[in-house]
Structures are given as C-alpha cells and as structure tokens.
Design a protein around this motif. Structure first.
Motif, PDB file in Angstrom:
ATOM      1  N   ILE A 208     -21.018 -34.293 -23.101  1.00 42.08           N
ATOM      2  CA  ILE A 208     -21.034 -32.819 -23.066  1.00 42.08           C
ATOM      3  C   ILE A 208     -20.203 -32.261 -24.235  1.00 42.08           C
ATOM      4  O   ILE A 208     -20.602 -31.296 -24.887  1.00 42.08           O
ATOM      5  CB  ILE A 208     -20.505 -32.308 -21.702  1.00 42.08           C
ATOM      6  N   GLY A 209     -19.071 -32.917 -24.502  1.00 38.88           N
ATOM      7  CA  GLY A 209     -18.203 -32.482 -25.610  1.00 38.88           C
ATOM      8  C   GLY A 209     -18.933 -32.539 -26.941  1.00 38.88           C
ATOM      9  O   GLY A 209     -18.818 -31.623 -27.763  1.00 38.88           O
ATOM     10  N   ALA A 210     -19.713 -33.606 -27.147  1.00 40.60           N
ATOM     11  CA  ALA A 210     -20.471 -33.730 -28.408  1.00 40.60           C
ATOM     12  C   ALA A 210     -21.474 -32.585 -28.530  1.00 40.60           C
ATOM     13  O   ALA A 210     -21.617 -31.975 -29.593  1.00 40.60           O
ATOM     14  CB  ALA A 210     -21.184 -35.071 -28.452  1.00 40.60           C
ATOM     15  N   SER A 211     -22.143 -32.281 -27.414  1.00 38.28           N
ATOM     16  CA  SER A 211     -23.143 -31.204 -27.453  1.00 38.28           C
ATOM     17  C   SER A 211     -22.480 -29.844 -27.639  1.00 38.28           C
ATOM     18  O   SER A 211     -23.016 -28.982 -28.354  1.00 38.28           O
ATOM     19  CB  SER A 211     -23.981 -31.190 -26.171  1.00 38.28           C
ATOM     20  N   ILE A 212     -21.318 -29.658 -27.001  1.00 39.84           N
ATOM     21  CA  ILE A 212     -20.631 -28.360 -27.165  1.00 39.84           C
ATOM     22  C   ILE A 212     -20.143 -28.205 -28.611  1.00 39.84           C
ATOM     23  O   ILE A 212     -20.197 -27.113 -29.179  1.00 39.84           O
ATOM     24  CB  ILE A 212     -19.469 -28.210 -26.154  1.00 39.84           C
TER      25      ILE A 212
ATOM     26  N   PHE B 107     -17.782 -16.937 -39.095  1.00 33.45           N
ATOM     27  CA  PHE B 107     -17.972 -18.358 -39.279  1.00 33.45           C
ATOM     28  C   PHE B 107     -16.732 -19.114 -38.817  1.00 33.45           C
ATOM     29  O   PHE B 107     -16.826 -20.200 -38.257  1.00 33.45           O
ATOM     30  CB  PHE B 107     -18.245 -18.636 -40.757  1.00 33.45           C
ATOM     31  N   GLY B 108     -15.577 -18.495 -39.072  1.00 33.94           N
ATOM     32  CA  GLY B 108     -14.314 -19.176 -38.760  1.00 33.94           C
ATOM     33  C   GLY B 108     -14.125 -19.427 -37.279  1.00 33.94           C
ATOM     34  O   GLY B 108     -13.706 -20.520 -36.879  1.00 33.94           O
ATOM     35  N   ALA B 109     -14.475 -18.426 -36.443  1.00 34.65           N
ATOM     36  CA  ALA B 109     -14.213 -18.566 -35.008  1.00 34.65           C
ATOM     37  C   ALA B 109     -14.998 -19.725 -34.389  1.00 34.65           C
ATOM     38  O   ALA B 109     -14.392 -20.608 -33.751  1.00 34.65           O
ATOM     39  CB  ALA B 109     -14.514 -17.252 -34.297  1.00 34.65           C
ATOM     40  N   PRO B 110     -16.317 -19.794 -34.571  1.00 33.93           N
ATOM     41  CA  PRO B 110     -17.034 -20.923 -33.983  1.00 33.93           C
ATOM     42  C   PRO B 110     -16.561 -22.278 -34.522  1.00 33.93           C
ATOM     43  O   PRO B 110     -16.435 -23.247 -33.773  1.00 33.93           O
ATOM     44  CB  PRO B 110     -18.495 -20.683 -34.375  1.00 33.93           C
ATOM     45  N   LEU B 111     -16.256 -22.323 -35.843  1.00 33.75           N
ATOM     46  CA  LEU B 111     -15.822 -23.603 -36.410  1.00 33.75           C
ATOM     47  C   LEU B 111     -14.454 -24.018 -35.873  1.00 33.75           C
ATOM     48  O   LEU B 111     -14.194 -25.199 -35.655  1.00 33.75           O
ATOM     49  CB  LEU B 111     -15.793 -23.543 -37.940  1.00 33.75           C
ATOM     50  N   ALA B 112     -13.576 -23.030 -35.659  1.00 37.94           N
ATOM     51  CA  ALA B 112     -12.257 -23.350 -35.105  1.00 37.94           C
ATOM     52  C   ALA B 112     -12.397 -23.877 -33.676  1.00 37.94           C
ATOM     53  O   ALA B 112     -11.770 -24.875 -33.305  1.00 37.94           O
ATOM     54  CB  ALA B 112     -11.368 -22.109 -35.120  1.00 37.94           C
ATOM     55  N   ILE B 113     -13.249 -23.225 -32.895  1.00 36.28           N
ATOM     56  CA  ILE B 113     -13.477 -23.696 -31.516  1.00 36.28           C
ATOM     57  C   ILE B 113     -14.057 -25.106 -31.548  1.00 36.28           C
ATOM     58  O   ILE B 113     -13.673 -25.977 -30.776  1.00 36.28           O
ATOM     59  CB  ILE B 113     -14.432 -22.740 -30.759  1.00 36.28           C
ATOM     60  N   GLU B 114     -14.987 -25.322 -32.462  1.00 35.63           N
ATOM     61  CA  GLU B 114     -15.607 -26.642 -32.585  1.00 35.63           C
ATOM     62  C   GLU B 114     -14.565 -27.698 -32.910  1.00 35.63           C
ATOM     63  O   GLU B 114     -14.551 -28.781 -32.316  1.00 35.63           O
ATOM     64  CB  GLU B 114     -16.677 -26.616 -33.690  1.00 35.63           C
ATOM     65  N   GLY B 115     -13.652 -27.353 -33.847  1.00 35.63           N
ATOM     66  CA  GLY B 115     -12.622 -28.304 -34.252  1.00 35.63           C
ATOM     67  C   GLY B 115     -11.726 -28.685 -33.089  1.00 35.63           C
ATOM     68  O   GLY B 115     -11.455 -29.866 -32.848  1.00 35.63           O
TER      69      GLY B 115
ATOM     70  N   SER C 158     -12.196 -36.824 -28.478  1.00 34.05           N
ATOM     71  CA  SER C 158     -11.270 -37.920 -28.762  1.00 34.05           C
ATOM     72  C   SER C 158     -10.579 -38.411 -27.491  1.00 34.05           C
ATOM     73  O   SER C 158     -10.283 -39.588 -27.352  1.00 34.05           O
ATOM     74  CB  SER C 158     -10.242 -37.514 -29.818  1.00 34.05           C
ATOM     75  N   THR C 159     -10.345 -37.510 -26.549  1.00 27.97           N
ATOM     76  CA  THR C 159      -9.718 -37.928 -25.301  1.00 27.97           C
ATOM     77  C   THR C 159     -10.661 -38.800 -24.491  1.00 27.97           C
ATOM     78  O   THR C 159     -10.317 -39.922 -24.098  1.00 27.97           O
ATOM     79  CB  THR C 159      -9.367 -36.679 -24.442  1.00 27.97           C
ATOM     80  N   PHE C 160     -11.844 -38.303 -24.257  1.00 25.04           N
ATOM     81  CA  PHE C 160     -12.711 -39.001 -23.317  1.00 25.04           C
ATOM     82  C   PHE C 160     -13.399 -40.208 -23.937  1.00 25.04           C
ATOM     83  O   PHE C 160     -13.760 -41.143 -23.220  1.00 25.04           O
ATOM     84  CB  PHE C 160     -13.702 -38.000 -22.707  1.00 25.04           C
ATOM     85  N   VAL C 161     -13.552 -40.199 -25.266  1.00 29.20           N
ATOM     86  CA  VAL C 161     -14.067 -41.410 -25.921  1.00 29.20           C
ATOM     87  C   VAL C 161     -13.099 -42.572 -25.682  1.00 29.20           C
ATOM     88  O   VAL C 161     -13.515 -43.696 -25.399  1.00 29.20           O
ATOM     89  CB  VAL C 161     -14.275 -41.172 -27.439  1.00 29.20           C
ATOM     90  N   ALA C 162     -11.804 -42.274 -25.762  1.00 28.86           N
ATOM     91  CA  ALA C 162     -10.805 -43.327 -25.540  1.00 28.86           C
ATOM     92  C   ALA C 162     -10.911 -43.880 -24.119  1.00 28.86           C
ATOM     93  O   ALA C 162     -10.890 -45.099 -23.914  1.00 28.86           O
ATOM     94  CB  ALA C 162      -9.402 -42.773 -25.790  1.00 28.86           C
ATOM     95  N   VAL C 163     -11.077 -42.998 -23.142  1.00 24.65           N
ATOM     96  CA  VAL C 163     -11.213 -43.474 -21.757  1.00 24.65           C
ATOM     97  C   VAL C 163     -12.506 -44.271 -21.603  1.00 24.65           C
ATOM     98  O   VAL C 163     -12.541 -45.307 -20.936  1.00 24.65           O
ATOM     99  CB  VAL C 163     -11.171 -42.287 -20.766  1.00 24.65           C
ATOM    100  N   MET C 164     -13.562 -43.802 -22.272  1.00 23.16           N
ATOM    101  CA  MET C 164     -14.846 -44.522 -22.210  1.00 23.16           C
ATOM    102  C   MET C 164     -14.706 -45.971 -22.657  1.00 23.16           C
ATOM    103  O   MET C 164     -15.222 -46.891 -22.036  1.00 23.16           O
ATOM    104  CB  MET C 164     -15.836 -43.844 -23.173  1.00 23.16           C
ATOM    105  N   PHE C 165     -13.998 -46.150 -23.776  1.00 30.90           N
ATOM    106  CA  PHE C 165     -13.952 -47.497 -24.351  1.00 30.90           C
ATOM    107  C   PHE C 165     -12.807 -48.351 -23.823  1.00 30.90           C
ATOM    108  O   PHE C 165     -12.952 -49.556 -23.696  1.00 30.90           O
ATOM    109  CB  PHE C 165     -13.911 -47.416 -25.887  1.00 30.90           C
ATOM    110  N   PHE C 166     -11.664 -47.723 -23.542  1.00 31.34           N
ATOM    111  CA  PHE C 166     -10.514 -48.518 -23.092  1.00 31.34           C
ATOM    112  C   PHE C 166     -10.356 -48.499 -21.570  1.00 31.34           C
ATOM    113  O   PHE C 166      -9.549 -49.238 -21.023  1.00 31.34           O
ATOM    114  CB  PHE C 166      -9.209 -47.972 -23.700  1.00 31.34           C
ATOM    115  N   GLY C 167     -11.096 -47.629 -20.917  1.00 30.61           N
ATOM    116  CA  GLY C 167     -10.798 -47.360 -19.504  1.00 30.61           C
ATOM    117  C   GLY C 167     -11.488 -48.241 -18.481  1.00 30.61           C
ATOM    118  O   GLY C 167     -11.195 -48.137 -17.289  1.00 30.61           O
TER     119      GLY C 167
ATOM    120  N   PHE D 166      -9.960 -32.494 -29.074  1.00 30.60           N
ATOM    121  CA  PHE D 166      -9.386 -32.690 -27.752  1.00 30.60           C
ATOM    122  C   PHE D 166     -10.354 -33.356 -26.779  1.00 30.60           C
ATOM    123  O   PHE D 166     -10.009 -34.337 -26.134  1.00 30.60           O
ATOM    124  CB  PHE D 166      -8.880 -31.360 -27.191  1.00 30.60           C
ATOM    125  N   MET D 167     -11.542 -32.798 -26.696  1.00 33.87           N
ATOM    126  CA  MET D 167     -12.464 -33.286 -25.666  1.00 33.87           C
ATOM    127  C   MET D 167     -13.044 -34.654 -26.021  1.00 33.87           C
ATOM    128  O   MET D 167     -12.908 -35.609 -25.264  1.00 33.87           O
ATOM    129  CB  MET D 167     -13.594 -32.274 -25.480  1.00 33.87           C
TER     130      MET D 167
END
Lengths: 95, 520
Positions: free
Chosen positions: B138-142, B95-103, B111-120, B108-109
């Motif tokens: 794609i980040g949300a789906s992953i 359980f830990g491995a998938p949740l850590a990857i998700e976190g 929060s980074t690209f949402v900022a570019v979406m709205f401020f960019g 990273f994915m």
C-alpha cells in the motif's frame, strides 16, 4: 536506515506487537531489541548483502558525486532570499 | 543549433532517460508487492506450505527489484533544481507538497515495513508480518499516488492561483489536485504494474517449467499471476478509457496527436493502423495518412462516449473549432492564444517595473491584466502556432505500440489461464513457455510506451498552456547537461545490468531448491 529504525521503534512502542515480555522492558530494552532485529536480519542475509552494497554505492554516487558536483539547486545557490529568486524568475520568464 | 535549443533538447533527453530507467523498476514494485501480499494472505488462510514458499520466493525477487530501484527517482528531483529551475520555482507548492508527502511516506512507510517483511519471519507474529507486507504494498502505491498527482497537475493545472509577487502558483484548493486526470492516471499506472508483475511471474515460472524444476510451484505461481495480471490489465483498460475521456476534454491536442488527426468529423473513426503522411502539416491540403485502416466511430466512443460525437483534429484545434452536441462551437484559436499569452507576459513585465518602483497602484493594474489572460500565459512564448503541436509521429506510434501490446497481453492472459488449468498441456507446451518468457520484456515496452504517449503527447508544455519547455529551462551550459546525460546513462545501465544479473542468478539458484516444502 535511520528512518526505518526510528519508525520501527515508534511502531513497536505503540503497538507492542512482538512478544508478551516487551511491555516490561523500558526504552533501552526496546532499542536493543530493534538493534538485534536489524543485526540478525543483516547477518542472515545472503543476496541481501550484495544489494546493500549496491544501495550504499548508489546513494554515494547519487548524493555525493552527482548532486554535489553536477546538480546544485541553482536558485538556492545563487540567491539568498525568496524575493530575489522570484525576481530572477520573473525576469527570466519575461525577457 | 543555438545553445538554448541544445540545452532544452539535452535536458529533455536527460529527463526522459532517467524517467524511463526509473519506470523500469517502479511498476514491478507496485505489482509484485501486491501479488506477494495476496500469496501471503492465502498462506495465512490455508496454512499451506506451498503458499509460504511461493510468498518467500517472489518476495526475494521483489526485494532485489526494490533495492536496485530505490532512490532512482531522486535524480529527477535533482534535475528540477538544476536544469529546470524556472519551472521548479513557477510550480511552487503545487509540486512541492505532493512530493514532500511522497518523500515522507516512502521513507517511513516503505522502509519500515520492508524491513519487517524481510527480517521479520519468525520474529513477529504471522499476522503482523502479513500486515507489514500489505502496508509495504500500500505504501508503494501511495507513494506513486503523490508523484502521479503532481504529474497530472502538469497536464491539467488546477487548484491554484498565480501570484506574480512570489512568481509561483499558490495552492488554493488541495483537493482540486485530485482531478479526473490524476485519479485515472494513478489507477492506470498502478493497475498496469499489476499486469506487468503478472507477466513477469508467468515468464519466470515458465522458465521453471521449461527447465522441469519445481513444476508444482511454477503452476501455482502461473495460476495466481494470470488471474492477478488479467484483473490488472482489465482495470488498466477501464482506467485507460477514463483517461481518454479526460484527455479529450482537457488536452485535445494530445488526443489529435495520438491519432495523427488533423480534420475531425462527427462519428470519428479510430485508426487501427496507418502510415502517416510525412508531408502533412496543419495548414496544407495533404492527406493525413498514406494508408489507413480505421474502426468506424470508435474514437468518438472512446473520447466522448458518444458514437456521433465530434472529435477535433490538430487543424480544428488551432483554428478554434469544435462541435458540442451538434452545435458548432468557437473555441479560442491558437493565434488568439498567442496574442493573449503575449498580453499576459507584457502585464507581468509591467508588474515587475511597478514592483521595482514600489508603485502599488500600477502593480494592481498589471496583476489584474495578467489574471485576465493568465490561462494562455505559455502561448506568449511562441511566434508560430506550429510550435504548439506535439511530435505527431512519436505520439501516434507509441500509442499504437501500447494498444497493440495491451491487446496481445489480454489474449496472453486468457490463453495462459486456459492452458494452466490443463496442467499436462502447460507442462508440455514448450512453445507457450517460450512465448511467456519472450513476453516479459514486451510488457516493459508496453508500459514505457504508455508513458511516452502521456509525456511526448503533451509537448511542448511542462505545465499545460502555462509554461513551455523552452521557458522552463535554466540558464546553464549545454556541455554540463551533455556530460551528466552520459553519466546517468552509464550509472543506470550498470544498475540495470546488476538487477538483471542478480535476479537471474537468484532465480537459477532458487530453482534448484525444493520450493514445495519449507522443510526441504
């Protein structure tokens, strides 16, 4: 926010996708550019300011109030080693 | 009611409450992010202002939903550590491995690209902006992928070996986690988000039509949302069919509960509607239904893709009876599973004693005994086979609500598509506009009902066959769970009210602007 800032920094440093002059800037200039990107973004927000207030308040409630006061990780709190935690769970599951 | 039952029940209610609230935000994020990315792609391709305005408008609503919903899932992880500490430890890395990857991905994915979406806008190149929008989607789906992989493992635990020394399941093959259950679950959840976003956009756009504001913008949004939502719904149905096959194979008791089926037959019909008999039990002769309308052979087709296949009912499963390719097959009865589960637990107890004595020979013997019966470990916590039957009524009805509403939304998208290409009709038909607006909350009911089927139907297990809820729970006072239950109910309700009110205010405000041209 910190993650976002770091990621943007890495991204711009790697891809240099913003404008033609970025490659001339040294690291501090890149940091400044990202800072302005965020600062201007926040300044131009309308409904976003309310949302950020909600996000910050929510994170405070989740991580400071709820997590610290009500949701300790019991095994981490009560046992020092993984062997002790395993021992406790073994006894719990076989009692 | 004893304290253990109280703690288990309140902890389950608490988990259900937080998961239900969390899932109010997630599917809209999953669907709307993709729809916005499609709109922005069309803008970049056509350079048409109407697509730019549509992109910006729906992106703002996406932003509101994203901001309010973000981090609501973290509460579930808090609950694992406090209420379900035995479970958290037992599932280990799996359980830990998938949740850590998700976190990591989520932070990273997204929060980074949402900022570019709205401020960019106007700060990065249009192509980079579009790439950011797609990467956010794609980040949300992953992110959802890892959560659903972890959830699927709980329904069908594979790719691990239990180590009694660590008292954890240790992953031995990461790729086994992507089982048929996980793959179908992931696509089923993500595509249902597309359908939900389609209904949401159509509902909001119909409000524009009803108010006679920005009608061209509304019609454009309805057209794109209807095609998008229809595609999402058809793909949801397709992956739902895949899920049914997997559930039949790996969780037959859940399928039997979904149907309220006790005695299966070859060429089993699907119950389109029924009134369940409350007096029916697995071992009495009462009828299953007081009244039933069934579609002949349909359950066999859905479950085993064979019109003549046998589908076992609750009693068949408990007694260990199945028919595969016309031959009667004896599966392991629940009475035997309970016996073997108790043997596995006795072996674990012996392992513990041997470990304390430092007797490595006895430890190896106990470990070998444990491994022989480990697949039924969880059944050892039951004294009666009845304890292993999920709540039939809730599973039966939530499944039906999901199916009925799924059928309704298929019709809805088709009707909307027919009407929207007859522009005048769509603008004038206030009845369809009202239906579309009223359908928005129904889509959430459909989505939540789907999760209720998946989660209630697998009861009493937290990990299928290995760990029931009553063993997974921590030794904590019931009062603290009750207090935090109401605390969550309050916090999440406030968040929901904030979301709805901010969104309504934003929609109303934007509707008064000219959404056909950026120059206005």
């Amino acid at each position: 926010m910190i993650f976002s800032f770091t990621s943007i920094f890495l991204l711009i440093s790697l891809l240099k996708l913003t404008d033609e002059s970025l490659s001339k800037y040294h690291t501090m200039e890149t940091v400044k550019k990202i800072w302005f990107f965020y600062r201007d973004g926040f300044r131009e927000m309308t409904v976003g300011k309310t949302l950020w207030m909600i996000i910050l308040l929510k994170l405070f409630i989740f991580f400071v109030v709820i997590k610290l006061l009500f949701f300790p990780n019991l095994l981490s709190r009560d046992y020092d080693t993984d062997a002790d935690r395993a021992d406790h769970v073994r006894k719990e599951l076989t009692k | 009611m004893n304290d253990l039952t109280t703690v288990v029940d309140w902890s389950r209610w608490q988990f259900a409450l937080t998961a239900i609230y969390h899932w109010l935000f997630v599917p809209l994020t999953l669907g709307l992010s993709v729809l916005v990315a499609i709109m922005e792609s069309l803008y970049l391709k056509t350079k048409s202002e109407k697509w730019l305005m549509a992109t910006k408008f729906w992106m703002r609503l996406f932003g509101i939903n994203f901001a309010i919903g973000v981090a609501t899932g973290i509460i579930l992880e808090f609950e694992f550590g406090t209420n379900w500490s035995n479970y958290s430890w037992f599932v280990g890395d799996i359980f830990g491995a998938p949740l850590a990857i998700e976190g990591i991905l989520a932070f990273f994915m997204e929060s980074t690209f949402v900022a570019v979406m709205f401020f960019g806008w106007n700060k990065v190149s249009p192509r980079f902006h579009l790439a950011s929008t797609w990467l956010t989607a794609i980040g949300a789906s992953i992110s959802a992928l890892w959560i659903l992989v972890a959830n699927a493992w709980m329904q069908y635990p594979v790719g691990m070996e239990f180590d009694p020394a660590q008292m954890r399941n240790v992953m031995d093959n990461f790729w086994d986690l992507f089982s048929g259950i996980a793959v179908n679950k992931f696509f089923h959840a993500v595509f249902s988000g597309w359908a939900l976003a389609g209904v949401f956009v159509i509902g909001v756009s119909c409000w524009f039509l009803w108010k006679k504001r920005n009608q061209d913008f509304a019609l454009l949004s309805i057209k794109s949302a209807a095609w998008f939502g229809l595609a999402g719904l058809l793909l949801t149905m397709y992956t739902g069919d895949g899920s049914a096959v997997e559930v039949t194979k790996h969780q037959p008791m859940k399928l039997a509960a979904m149907e309220g089926l006790y005695h299966g037959t070859e060429g089993q019909g699907f119950t389109a509607f029924a009134i369940l008999n409350p007096d029916k039990d697995w071992n009495n002769d009462e009828d299953e239904y007081i009244f039933e309308i069934a579609i002949p052979r349909m359950l066999s087709i859905l479950g085993r893709h064979d019109a003549n296949a046998f589908i076992p009912g609750v009693t068949d499963i408990i007694e260990g009876r199945d028919i595969i390719n016309g031959d009667t097959v004896n599966t392991v009865s629940y009475a035997e599973r309970i016996e073997r589960g108790k043997m596995a637990q006795a072996a674990l107890r012996n392992y513990d004693i041997a470990l304390e004595k430092g007797d490595s020979v006895a430890m190896n013997v106990a470990k070998a005994d444990l491994q022989k019966n480990f697949q039924y470990f969880g059944y050892g916590y039951f004294d009666d086979v009845k304890e292993a039957i999920p709540p039939i009524g809730v599973t039966f009805w939530t499944f039906r609500i999901m199916c009925y509403l799924g059928g309704y939304f298929l019709l809805f998208f088709v009707v909307i598509l027919i009407l929207v290409y007859r522009t005048r009709l769509m603008e004038r038909a206030t009845w369809i506009q009202w239906i579309a607006m009223a359908s928005v909350p129904l889509m959430w009911v459909c989505s939540e009902a789907g999760w209720a089927v998946a989660e209630v139907g697998r009861q009493p297990w937290t990990v299928q066959d290995l760990l029931p809820t009553k063993a997974a729970i921590s030794e904590i006072p019931a009062s603290s769970v009750i207090v935090t239950f109401w605390l969550f109910a309050l916090v999440f309700t406030v968040l929901l009210v904030a979301e709805v009110s901010i969104m309504c205010r934003q929609i109303s405000k934007e509707s008064k602007k000219n959404l056909s041209s950026n120059k206005a």
